[in-house]
Design an enzyme around this catalytic site. Structure first.
Site, short mmCIF file in Angstrom:
data_model
loop_
_atom_site.label_atom_id
_atom_site.label_comp_id
_atom_site.label_asym_id
_atom_site.label_seq_id
_atom_site.Cartn_x
_atom_site.Cartn_y
_atom_site.Cartn_z
N CYS A 42 -1.97 2.48 10.51
CA CYS A 42 -0.54 2.15 10.65
C CYS A 42 0.06 2.80 11.88
CB CYS A 42 0.21 2.60 9.40
SG CYS A 42 -0.11 4.33 9.02
N GLU B 193 5.62 4.01 2.63
CA GLU B 193 5.03 4.20 3.96
C GLU B 193 4.40 2.87 4.34
OE1 GLU B 193 5.29 6.82 5.74
OE2 GLU B 193 5.92 8.32 4.27
P1 NAD Z 1 -1.50 -4.02 1.30
O1 NAD Z 1 -0.04 -3.84 1.23
O2 NAD Z 1 -2.05 -5.38 1.17
O3 NAD Z 1 -2.22 -3.14 0.18
C1 NAD Z 1 -1.98 -1.77 0.01
C2 NAD Z 1 -2.16 -1.41 -1.46
O4 NAD Z 1 -1.20 -2.13 -2.20
C3 NAD Z 1 -3.52 -1.78 -2.05
O5 NAD Z 1 -3.87 -0.80 -2.99
C4 NAD Z 1 -3.24 -3.09 -2.76
O6 NAD Z 1 -4.11 -3.32 -3.83
C5 NAD Z 1 -1.84 -2.83 -3.25
N1 NAD Z 1 -1.05 -4.01 -3.57
C6 NAD Z 1 -1.06 -5.23 -2.99
N2 NAD Z 1 -0.19 -6.05 -3.63
C7 NAD Z 1 0.39 -5.31 -4.62
C8 NAD Z 1 1.36 -5.55 -5.62
N3 NAD Z 1 1.94 -6.74 -5.76
N4 NAD Z 1 1.68 -4.54 -6.47
C9 NAD Z 1 1.11 -3.34 -6.36
N5 NAD Z 1 0.19 -3.04 -5.43
C10 NAD Z 1 -0.16 -4.01 -4.57
O7 NAD Z 1 -1.93 -3.34 2.66
P2 NAD Z 1 -3.37 -3.23 3.28
O8 NAD Z 1 -3.66 -4.47 4.02
O9 NAD Z 1 -4.36 -2.77 2.30
O10 NAD Z 1 -3.12 -2.02 4.29
C11 NAD Z 1 -2.68 -2.24 5.55
C12 NAD Z 1 -1.19 -2.03 5.69
O11 NAD Z 1 -0.83 -0.73 5.24
C13 NAD Z 1 -0.78 -2.08 7.15
O12 NAD Z 1 0.42 -2.78 7.28
C14 NAD Z 1 -0.63 -0.63 7.51
O13 NAD Z 1 0.22 -0.42 8.60
C15 NAD Z 1 -0.09 -0.06 6.25
N6 NAD Z 1 -0.33 1.39 6.19
C16 NAD Z 1 0.74 2.22 6.31
C17 NAD Z 1 0.54 3.59 6.31
C18 NAD Z 1 1.70 4.53 6.43
O14 NAD Z 1 1.51 5.69 6.13
N7 NAD Z 1 2.86 4.09 6.85
C19 NAD Z 1 -0.75 4.11 6.19
C20 NAD Z 1 -1.82 3.23 6.06
C21 NAD Z 1 -1.58 1.87 6.06
#
Ligand code: NAD
Length: 496
Positions: free
Chosen positions: A296, A262
């Site tokens: 998101c 997602e």
């Molecule tokens: P992010 O991708 O930076 O982080 C999300 C999660 O992934 C965090 O727990 C982070 O620690 C982890 N992460 C980061 N790098 C990783 C790696 N290499 N391996 C494993 N885990 C890793 O995103 P963010 O900035 O925290 O959140 C915002 C983003 O999430 C936006 O783009 C938003 O649109 C999206 N989002 C999508 C949904 C959906 O349901 N589609 C819902 C909420 C947020």
């Protein structure tokens, strides 16, 4: 580990969860720790244990060890445990809400709404557990029968973001556990306490050791990379940015790890000339400024027919200017950005939009003082503009585009690499249906700016991800269809 409880600006203190990692049914401290910082005032709310590769493998060992017994639980036994967890969550409703506000900054009213939605999702999975289906059919040319059933995928890695600290975990762990999978949750670094409280409630409800394991980490890839390369891990379910989603797909490629993603969005919010403008404005305000725009599914580009755009913009602007920004524990509409870094990227974003022809109507600057606050901002464009396409704002910054008629509105709405949520406001039902079918998004809100529901399939197309969460199909993301060919010696054939 300690809590800086005296920094809370409100007399009502939540009861905090354990601060360790939760592995094989035990809360464990480590040598490293992460400070949980309140984005509204910079205070340290708590300090939690931080793990890495070693703890990730221990969690996987525990999940693998617990897998066989857990999948063997009768569905009714699993749902009884979920019902207990649901009741225990209700008892701690205010703890969940306050902790979410303290660590994510969202207004308490929004945290309570998130709590209610999260428990709805848990209940939905609870009810689904005993309702999974299989099938029985004759083979194409006779001679045997086709029997299908569904079996748990196996141990899962669940990775969630901070912006909906409880909802994201319940939507994943609820489905995974309901399906009979065991799991390792990698919490978001900014919001580990909500995750810990959920794990605590499940344990109290009687979840066996190892079925759900929780890891906090300051280096997410030290957890994800080794696990995704271990063939015992069978699934990753991730919510977060498209960039990280792509990295995880690559990491899991060698082992063909089942993946649900997602990811980011670029929600077009289309208002046609026959829409109820007051209704569209109210929904646009909620859709844009909820969670300070850090969603998101937020309205990313507000696209309005030129014939009604002046009316829409005037009302939207008045509502934006009236929004109360502040510490979420008080009566406010908009909280802070999650980190100073997120707030500090915004002046450049505003400059990029105005440099490309947008007119700044209100806001545009960070708010002085403690906390990561940014002014609710509105930027107007007199025509569609590519600068905003595929550019997820993720902030309390609204862009409005005046467009000439339906065709231009829909073409501009679809001009993005993302395909998560979209919105369409019109007073004409058949127009709504025809245009909703043309919007290249996983979800279309018709005269609605908020559409999350446990019974609905949540997910996106294109760069917004793979798979759907909740709804009727969400649990099947954690199940694999199994086919059994059954030889049948039909005694009647002997007489044919
Ligand atoms: P992010 O991708 O930076 O982080 C999300 C999660 O992934 C965090 O727990 C982070 O620690 C982890 N992460 C980061 N790098 C990783 C790696 N290499 N391996 C494993 N885990 C890793 O995103 P963010 O900035 O925290 O959140 C915002 C983003 O999430 C936006 O783009 C938003 O649109 C999206 N989002 C999508 C949904 C959906 O349901 N589609 C819902 C909420 C947020």
């Amino acid at each position: 580990m300690t809590y800086a409880a005296e920094t809370l600006p409100n007399a009502v203190q939540p009861r905090f969860p354990a601060t360790g990692l939760f592995i094989a049914g035990q809360w464990r401290e480590t040598e490293d720790s992460i400070d949980v910082v309140n984005p509204a005032d910079g205070s340290v709310v708590a300090s939690v244990a931080a793990g890495g590769t070693r703890e990730a493998f221990e969690a996987l060992d525990a999940a693998v060890a617990a897998q066989e017994a857990w999948r063997g639980w009768a569905p009714r036994a699993r749902s009884a445990l979920f019902y207990r967890a649901h009741a225990l969550m209700q008892e701690r409703a205010e703890d969940f809400a306050r902790i979410m506000t303290l660590e994510s900054g969202k207004p308490l009213t929004e945290a309570r709404a998130e709590f209610n939605l999260s428990t709805d999702f848990l209940l939905w999975f609870t009810e689904q557990i005993a309702h999974l289906h299989g099938s029985y059919a004759p083979s194409s040319h006779g001679g045997f029968r086709i029997v299908t059933t569904h079996q748990p995928v196996g141990p899962c890695l669940l990775i969630t973001p901070w912006n909906f600290p409880l909802l994201m975990i319940v939507r994943k762990a609820g489905a995974a556990l309901a399906a009979g999978c065991t799991a390792i949750v990698k919490s978001a670094q900014e919001t580990p306490l909500t995750a810990a409280l959920f794990a605590e409630v499940l344990a109290e409800a009687g979840l066996p050791a190892g079925v759900l394991n929780l890891i906090h980490s300051r280096d997410a890839s030290s957890v994800s990379a080794p696990l995704l390369r271990d063939p015992r891990l069978r699934k990753v379910s991730f919510t977060g940015s498209t960039r990280v989603g792509g990295i995880l797909l690559e990491m899991g490629a060698a082992n063909i790890v089942n993946s649900s993603l997602e990811l980011g969005g670029d929600g077009p919010f289309v208002v046609l000339d026959d829409a109820d403008i007051d209704q569209a404005v109210e929904h646009a305000i909620a859709c844009k400024f909820r969670n300070a725009g850090q969603a998101c599914v937020a309205a990313n580009r507000i696209i309005v027919d030129r014939r009604v755009e002046p009316d829409f913009t005037e009302k939207f602007l008045a509502r934006t200017r009236a929004l109360k920004v502040g510490n979420g524990i008080g009566p406010v509409d908009v909280g802070p950005m999650i980190t100073a870094r997120q707030r500090d990227r915004l002046p450049a974003t505003v400059a990029e939009l105005t440099g490309a022809g947008g007119t700044l109507l209100t806001g545009g600057a960070a708010i002085d003082g403690p906390g990561n606050f940014f002014e609710p901002t509105v930027i107007r464009f007199d025509a569609p503009n590519d600068v905003a396409c595929s550019n997820e704002l993720f902030a309390p910054v609204a862009t409005i585009f005046a467009v000439d008629g339906i065709e231009q509105a829909i073409r501009f709405a679809n001009r993005t690499t993302f395909g998560l949520a979209s919105y369409l406001f019109t007073g004409n039902l058949s127009r709504a249906v025809a245009l909703a079918e043309r919007l290249e998004f996983g979800m279309v809100g018709i005269n609605r700016g908020i559409m999350a529901d446990a019974a609905a399939p949540f997910g996106g197309t294109k760069a917004s991800g793979l798979g759907r969460e909740a709804g009727h199909g969400g649990i099947y993301e954690f199940l694999e269809e199994k086919y059994m060919a059954l030889t049948v010696d039909d005694p009647l054939e002997a007489f044919a």
